[in-house]
Design an enzyme around this catalytic site. Structure first.
Site, short mmCIF file in Angstrom:
data_model
loop_
_atom_site.label_atom_id
_atom_site.label_comp_id
_atom_site.label_asym_id
_atom_site.label_seq_id
_atom_site.Cartn_x
_atom_site.Cartn_y
_atom_site.Cartn_z
N GLY A 128 0.79 -1.10 -0.09
CA GLY A 128 0.26 0.04 0.19
C GLY A 128 0.98 1.30 0.22
O GLY A 128 1.89 1.30 1.00
N ALA A 129 0.46 2.29 -0.75
CA ALA A 129 1.62 3.15 -1.20
C ALA A 129 2.01 4.23 0.17
O ALA A 129 3.14 4.11 0.39
CB ALA A 129 1.06 4.14 -2.26
N GLN A 156 -5.75 -8.98 -2.63
CA GLN A 156 -5.64 -7.72 -1.51
C GLN A 156 -7.20 -7.56 -0.95
O GLN A 156 -7.67 -7.48 0.27
CB GLN A 156 -5.09 -6.67 -1.81
CG GLN A 156 -3.63 -6.57 -1.98
CD GLN A 156 -3.23 -6.91 -3.51
OE1 GLN A 156 -3.90 -7.57 -4.23
NE2 GLN A 156 -2.05 -6.43 -3.80
N ASP A 212 -1.57 4.98 -6.38
CA ASP A 212 0.02 4.64 -6.09
C ASP A 212 0.81 5.84 -6.79
O ASP A 212 1.99 6.36 -6.13
CB ASP A 212 0.64 3.52 -6.48
CG ASP A 212 0.30 2.34 -5.91
OD1 ASP A 212 -0.97 1.92 -5.76
OD2 ASP A 212 1.05 1.84 -5.19
O1 MRU Z 1 0.39 -3.99 -4.65
P1 MRU Z 1 -0.17 -3.31 -3.61
O2 MRU Z 1 -1.01 -3.98 -2.60
O3 MRU Z 1 0.76 -2.28 -2.79
O4 MRU Z 1 -1.26 -2.21 -4.21
C1 MRU Z 1 -1.93 -1.03 -3.33
C2 MRU Z 1 -2.69 -0.18 -4.12
O5 MRU Z 1 -2.83 -0.39 -5.17
C3 MRU Z 1 -3.49 0.76 -3.28
O6 MRU Z 1 -4.70 1.12 -4.06
C4 MRU Z 1 -2.79 1.95 -3.03
O7 MRU Z 1 -1.30 1.84 -2.94
C5 MRU Z 1 -3.48 3.06 -2.38
S1 MRU Z 1 -3.29 2.27 -0.45
C6 MRU Z 1 -3.90 3.64 0.44
#
Ligand code: MRU
Length: 353
Positions: free
Chosen positions: A49-50, A198, A239
């Protein structure tokens, strides 16, 4: 929400991460004492998650500072730069990673003091990044209340954007949580989010704990759901958002935006300003991470495709700005033209810091 912290700094210089690879079946923690271990945890999606990976990287640099043996500030700065390089390369798409690392390095560069003070300064900055993340997410939730229906709200949500994807509270899932906490009758269709699930594993786990009604759907079901049921809003995280509003987010977001536009459903991006990259003029300049084929060919270690099957596994896609109804930042709701409104949101933030 989840009383189990996504990340925690221990006084003896240890970063404890909740291992998101094994949720919801197992509560397991990974301990990091070096930036290298933190980078590994980010790359393997132990933490993901970013906003969460940005904060984890900040703590990764704090680990370098904490355990650094020399008394020379310049040596420590060199070690921090090396750790920064390792951390930045852990995952390419989320700009929060670079944003948090640059923020720590700027702080280290501005502090011409002895190593123990420099160490304390860097840890304080990492804590500040973590604490601000929570406040940012709550503010996004409050701004969203103004544009959502006043009573019952049915959402579609993609990936996981909750407490697990942030330091706490969440962005798009934070919007859903705020609506629930402010008495709106909330129902969420949860995209399972292939290939790492997820949605099915993490978002459903968080919604269970919050007592919010939800149904998990396959990613391919969202068009059918929008056609046959009333959906008030699609909410997703991001992201990296380019200066013109093009938005990189978990693979499948683009399809969802197209389906939402076709059915007249508002498509909202929960967008902390730390995720806006004004140096990226449009989405074509955003690097898209490709992940290992095994994420698609295997489920829980078991192969589901023929031996030798070829795979393309982009972890993110870019939704063109024209399909986005609004971006909800901690400073307010940005509407098209995003080039102007996003810049204003970023500048508001830099003025208030
Ligand atoms: O690959 P991930 O699970 O890190 O991807 C996460 C996402 O795409 C989320 O939508 C994004 O990071 C926003 S989290 C607040």
């Amino acid at each position: 929400m989840s009383k189990i912290a996504t990340m925690q700094w221990l006084e003896q210089g240890v970063l404890v991460l909740l291992d998101q690879r094994v949720l919801p079946h197992e509560i397991r923690f990974v301990q990091c004492t070096t930036a290298g271990q933190t980078a590994e945890a980010i790359a393997t999606m132990t933490v993901r998650g970013a906003p969460a990976i940005g904060a984890a990287a900040a703590y990764g640099l704090a680990l370098t500072a904490w355990h650094y043996p020399s008394h020379q500030p310049d040596d420590l700065r060199a070690a921090l730069n090396e750790s920064a390089r390792v951390l930045e390369n852990a995952r390419p798409t989320a700009i929060n990673l670079k944003w948090a690392i640059q923020r720590i390095l700027r702080r280290a560069d501005a502090s011409n003091i002895d190593v123990s003070l420099l160490r304390a300064t860097i840890l304080a900055e990492a804590h500040a990044i973590a604490n601000e993340d929570i406040q940012t997410n709550k503010a996004i939730g409050m701004h969203a209340l103004d544009i959502l229906p006043p009573q019952a709200i049915t959402f579609i949500h993609h990936c996981n954007t909750g407490s697990l994807a942030t330091v706490d509270y969440g962005t798009a899932l934070g919007i859903i949580r705020t609506a629930h906490e402010y008495g709106r009758k909330v129902m969420v269709y949860v995209d399972e989010t292939r290939p790492r699930l997820q949605g099915a594993r993490l978002t459903a786990w968080e919604l269970e704990q919050m007592g919010i009604a939800y149904k998990i759907i396959t990613d391919g079901a969202s068009g059918h759901v929008m056609k046959n049921y009333h959906i008030d809003a699609v909410v997703v995280g991001c992201d990296r958002v380019a200066a013109n509003g093009d938005t990189a987010n978990k693979i499948g977001t683009y399809n969802l935006a197209l389906a939402a536009a076709a059915h007249g459903v508002p498509f909202y991006v929960a967008c902390p300003t730390s995720t806006i990259d004004l140096n990226a003029p449009d989405g074509s300049t955003i690097p898209i991470e490709e992940r290992p084929a095994e994420e698609i060919t295997h489920i829980e270690g078991r192969r589901i495709c023929p031996q030798g099957a070829q795979v393309y596994n982009p972890a993110f896609d870019v939704t063109p700005a024209k399909w986005i109804t609004a971006m909800i930042t901690e400073h307010g709701v940005c509407r098209p033209p995003f080039k102007k409104s996003l810049r204003e949101a970023v500048l508001t933030g830099s003025r208030t810091k």
